[in-house]
Enzyme design. Structure first.
Site, PDB file in Angstrom:
ATOM      1  CG  ASN A  74      -3.885 -99.942  -6.663  1.00 48.56           C
ATOM      2  OD1 ASN A  74      -4.050 -98.904  -7.307  1.00 48.56           O
ATOM      3  ND2 ASN A  74      -4.357-100.110  -5.442  1.00 48.56           N
ATOM      4  CE  LYS A  76      -1.655 -99.281  -3.069  1.00 52.70           C
ATOM      5  NZ  LYS A  76      -1.275 -99.609  -1.686  1.00 52.70           N
ATOM      6  CG  HIS A 158      -7.018-100.794  -1.850  1.00 52.31           C
ATOM      7  ND1 HIS A 158      -6.311-100.170  -0.851  1.00 52.31           N
ATOM      8  CD2 HIS A 158      -6.120-101.575  -2.514  1.00 52.31           C
ATOM      9  CE1 HIS A 158      -5.049-100.557  -0.899  1.00 52.31           C
ATOM     10  NE2 HIS A 158      -4.909-101.408  -1.892  1.00 52.31           N
ATOM     11  CD  GLU A 160      -3.842 -97.673   0.062  1.00 55.64           C
ATOM     12  OE1 GLU A 160      -2.759 -98.235   0.310  1.00 55.64           O
ATOM     13  OE2 GLU A 160      -4.200 -97.376  -1.089  1.00 55.64           O
ATOM     14  CD  GLU A 228      -4.628-105.507  -1.793  1.00 54.81           C
ATOM     15  OE1 GLU A 228      -3.554-105.347  -2.380  1.00 54.81           O
ATOM     16  OE2 GLU A 228      -5.491-104.614  -1.692  1.00 54.81           O
ATOM     17  N   GLY A 234       2.106-102.144   1.916  1.00 51.67           N
ATOM     18  CA  GLY A 234       3.045-101.032   1.968  1.00 51.67           C
ATOM     19  C   GLY A 234       3.941-101.017   3.182  1.00 51.67           C
ATOM     20  CB  SER A 274       4.666-106.243   1.094  1.00 49.63           C
ATOM     21  OG  SER A 274       4.361-105.076   1.842  1.00 49.63           O
TER      22      SER A 274
END
Length: 318
Positions: A74, A76, A158, A160, A228, A234, A274
């Site tokens: 991904n 992003k 996701h 985000e 996730e 991140g 990560s």
């Protein structure tokens, strides 16, 4: 040799972060009898074990599910035309294990560039799509447009999109259902916030998000579940292999009980948060981890190739 596995209860006691999971499980269904709970723990514990009846060496693939190992990158909101050209060049020259499905998700603006220059060995995914056919929806991307560019996958749900953009379970479910109806596979993301884990709600949150997909999907064909934990995305923090395996096994058990044993077996459950070239091998050894959804490390061609090739860790001497 056999691959040893501690029991689910032992793993829960050994890891402080997992102490909350034990509390969460007890809240899932107050009507579940003690004997049923015992059966659940026994089944999952048995599921984690890989044993050998004879002596000598043979190849054993430590995968609980029947699906092919899957690694997605991904990208992003990262990249320029020049940096993406360099990344594609690195991926084209990488030596990748053959028994892995590999997918990358560039920013929408660069999908056409990537699709026209990337090796056919690697498929291309979109990072988002709309809930239905295109029209007067400023800034949105329709599944039809995604297909027109040659994408076979789309990432949905996701964290985000959930926690920054504000998408909820029902909205994500609509996107997933429409994408599948149009022949585009989905990488269906789920995962808990740090406060959820600390409050012992990891299973509650993940099962609720998974149920929203189950309620909306017309079929489980071409669905990959990406677990996730939001606190690991991140941040440089990564769930331990035992923590990730714990949740993946529970997700597969949920599918068995609430959808079907066939779907639980064939649906790939991948881990994200990560993941990098240093930790992917240890994570890949776990039976219920069927691959990865990679963020930052997918922007580095050689490291992404290392993660793809961690599939070799699935093969152990027995």
């Amino acid at each position: 040799m056999a691959v040893a596995s501690t029991s689910l209860a032992s793993q829960l006691s050994a890891t402080c972060h997992l102490s909350g999971l034990r509390k969460s499980f007890s809240k899932l269904d107050n009507s579940v009898s003690f004997s049923t709970s015992q059966a659940f723990f026994h089944n999952v514990d048995s599921h984690l074990r890989l044993s050998s009846a004879g002596k000598g060496c043979r190849a054993v693939v430590t995968m609980a599910g029947s699906g092919k190992f899957f690694v997605g990158g991904n990208w992003k909101c990262n990249g320029t035309k020049d940096s993406i050209s360099k990344l594609v060049s690195d991926l084209n020259s990488a030596q990748l294990e053959s028994d892995v499905d590999v997918v990358v998700a560039p920013p929408f603006l660069y999908i056409d560039q990537v699709k026209n220059s990337l090796t056919d060995r690697i498929e291309v995914s979109a990072q988002n799509c709309w809930t239905g056919k295109g029209g007067a929806f400023t800034g949105e991307i329709s599944v039809e447009q995604v297909k027109d560019l040659g994408c076979k996958w789309v990432i949905l749900g996701h964290s985000e999109r959930r926690h920054v953009i504000g998408e909820n379970d029902e909205f994500i479910g609509k996107k997933a259902a429409y994408a599948l109806s149009q022949g585009v596979g989905i990488i269906a993301c789920i995962g808990e916030l740090l406060q959820d884990r600390e409050a012992g709600k990891t299973f509650d949150v993940c099962f609720q998000q998974l149920k929203a997909y189950a309620d909306a999907l017309p079929s489980w064909d071409n669905v990959v579940i990406a677990y996730e934990p939001v606190w690991a995305i991140g941040t440089g923090k990564v769930a331990t292999p035992e923590q990730a395996q714990e949740v993946h096994a529970a997700l597969r058990d949920w599918l068995t009980k609430n959808v079907s044993a066939e779907v639980a077996s064939k649906t790939r459950i991948i881990y994200g948060g990560s993941v990098n070239g240093s930790n992917s091998s240890d994570l890949a050894k776990k039976e219920d981890i069927d691959g990865f959804l990679v963020g930052g490390a997918s922007l580095k061609g050689p490291e992404f190739a290392t993660i793809v090739n961690s599939v070799t860790s699935k093969k152990v001497a027995a």
